[in-house]
Scaffold this active site. Sequence first.
Site, PDB file in Angstrom:
ATOM      1  N   LYS A 137       9.024  69.518  64.061  1.00 43.89           N
ATOM      2  CA  LYS A 137       9.632  68.650  63.052  1.00 43.89           C
ATOM      3  C   LYS A 137       9.377  67.192  63.425  1.00 43.89           C
ATOM      4  O   LYS A 137       9.462  66.823  64.601  1.00 43.89           O
ATOM      5  CB  LYS A 137      11.139  68.947  62.989  1.00 43.89           C
ATOM      6  CG  LYS A 137      11.888  68.254  61.858  1.00 43.89           C
ATOM      7  CD  LYS A 137      13.361  68.679  61.846  1.00 43.89           C
ATOM      8  CE  LYS A 137      14.155  68.037  60.729  1.00 43.89           C
ATOM      9  NZ  LYS A 137      15.573  68.451  60.725  1.00 43.89           N
ATOM     10  N   SER A 212      17.277  70.001  56.326  1.00 47.53           N
ATOM     11  CA  SER A 212      16.213  69.024  56.346  1.00 47.53           C
ATOM     12  C   SER A 212      14.933  69.515  57.018  1.00 47.53           C
ATOM     13  O   SER A 212      13.880  68.913  56.822  1.00 47.53           O
ATOM     14  CB  SER A 212      16.673  67.751  57.059  1.00 47.53           C
ATOM     15  OG  SER A 212      16.949  68.002  58.421  1.00 47.53           O
ATOM     16  N   SER A 236      20.563  72.171  59.078  1.00 51.05           N
ATOM     17  CA  SER A 236      19.165  71.858  58.768  1.00 51.05           C
ATOM     18  C   SER A 236      18.136  72.835  59.322  1.00 51.05           C
ATOM     19  O   SER A 236      16.966  72.755  58.965  1.00 51.05           O
ATOM     20  CB  SER A 236      18.819  70.448  59.263  1.00 51.05           C
ATOM     21  OG  SER A 236      19.440  69.492  58.450  1.00 51.05           O
TER      22      SER A 236
END
Lengths: 560, 161
Positions: A137, A212, A236
């Site tokens: 990420k 996210s 997330s």
Amino acid sequence: MYGHQTKKMKNPFWVLSFGKMLSAIQPPRYLSRFPLSRRAKCRSLHILSSTEPVTRTSLTDQSQILSNRDLLLSRQLSAIELTHSYLDRLKQTEPHINCFLHVSDPDKVLKQAQEIDDKIKRNEEVGPLAGVIVAIKDNICTADMPSTGGSHILEGYRPPFDATAVKRLKDLGAIVVGKTNLDEFGMGSTTEASAFKVTANPWDLSRVPGGSSGGSAASVSARQCVVSLGSDTGGSVRQPASFCGVVGLKPTYGRVSRFGLMAYASSLDVIGCFGSSVADTGILLHAIAGHDSLDATSNKREVPDFTSQFTSASSLESRPLEGLRVGIIRETVDAGVDSGVKSAIHGAAAHLEQLGCILKEVSLPSFSLGLPAYYILASSESSSNLSRYDGVRYGNQASSDELNALYKESRAKGFGSEVKMRILMGAYALSAGYYDAYYKRAQQVRTIIRKSFKAALDENDILISPAAPSAAYKIGEKKNDPLAMYAGDIMTVNVNLAGLPALVLPCGFVEGGAAGLPVGLQMIGAAFDEEKLVRVGHIFERTLQGYNFVPPLISNGAFA
Amino acid sequence: MGYLKQFSIQQPFSIAMGSSRALLMLSNFKFKPSFPFASSSFLKPFSPIINNNLRTRSFSMKTRSSLQPPDLPRLAETARISLSPNEVEEFAPKIRQVIDWFGQLQAVDLDNVEPALRADTEGDNLREDVPETFDNKEALIASVPSYEKPYIKVPKVLNKE
């Protein structure tokens, strides 16, 4: 490339092998474990009854990491070949899904694979994650590639160090294939709040992958990588895992070092793991967990070897979870939750009972208080944490002849709307005289929630709930409605407030898209008891039959 | 933008609420009488969420009376973010909506509840306070947007006032 293969649906090896190059050689064994199902819609939950013999499978069939390793070490496949297969699929699928903000230079990736092949040829030891293709990420720092956090303010930024989690993966032989898309600094539930692109859900390209960590979840779902790292402040990792039909593991607060993770809400942030099996997420967690002197919140407890929990299905007793106490959280299967999601969760609960679990309903009356408390804490802490982005020491700088104006302009240009709003809300909640009314009260609610989880976990081994009130929704559906978006986090935020570990794994489907949309089951455990979650999740996954959690785009080669 | 038509500042709460099924969950908040924190005030915050009546509710908490609604230009100044007039218009109703939603915690009985800074972390994990040399100094300096050896360059710091 996959088009011709669909004609040969009867041969799973043909259909699922992943490229021209590989179709000529021995098919990778791990792909063969996905049952092929043409009847994608309305699958009925087939529960393995206690009298049925369990299908014989070996341990390597349960984990891409372990099966790839097996192929490499037995020299059935080279690291170069394996890496090519992922890079090829990434190249084909990426224009449609948009998981990545940065893809590593293929030559550099293949060079790392070549080094592994050379070592194997020389009979040298290779790391336990040798050749594992991993995506990171983009709010987790990587030294040799951009790390933007999905924000314009860090566009082009290259950190001078690796996050500890990334460093540990590299040290064990993993190959970083790229940086995945996210809602700016992790603030969002759809990945639409990225400053750069919108990621699509591999199950239906018109839907969000969740957020996210949407890019990390979608890239594992689309088999662009073996595993990926995400971060979980309020869900997330778990909500996108649910939306994309992959496994997501949120560790206990303090289990994994956060050094190199861009701070959003420090009392809640954790780095988490994605994989296509429970075993893979457990192996990944084991690799990154443990104390780090660079993060004072990282815990000194010993990290157990989660792989010891991965019994092969053949060795399972008829009721392998006999006596395990499972509490289903009543408030999470109540009104306001999609009926398809509810029935998938009830189906999963029935499956757990078949495995020998004792199911009980548990009430956490403070559950709904967690949502406003979470958003107060998260926005307050973000307003403080994001003050570091001042355009002076790194990131993008606006030109100005006065320092305050330089700050204000750099931040005005650099941050997106959601980030600005959360900073402003946080600044409000932390205003002089308001601390007691907002931040302190939210912290008191955290105490209540921790205590109620503690009580529930004293009486139960694990708690279960959905990971989100619905399956993946359409891109744009909730973009302009902050409260509707925030409400989607109700299933996950309480777990962050309590700092507990939770595992989300696919357990069924609801109607939607061309082939149905996956639904994730959340299992919540006691602090630092990831071992139990991994064990239970693994057995659940190995015995759940009749489902195929590879998106049809990938399994039937729509990207030919 | 359609959003702004629906969500004028005069009527910020006529929106959204009904559009989210998930929010309905909040209305179904049930208390077991045995729950130690259950009280009549505990139940208050949840009805306004659905009634779209946030501004008219009264709080028993004394803190509430002194709380002013968010003043965007002042907050933006505090947070060092310039806002365009369009942004003020777009953000104001959304932020007020969320802050009012935060307000439901005012009515929760939290007397004698200790605040929790974060989840438990055990023991003293602080490292020795000794300096260490960071190897990749070049990269650190390379990421400074405006650098004149050996200084990080910024505009004048002192204001006329």
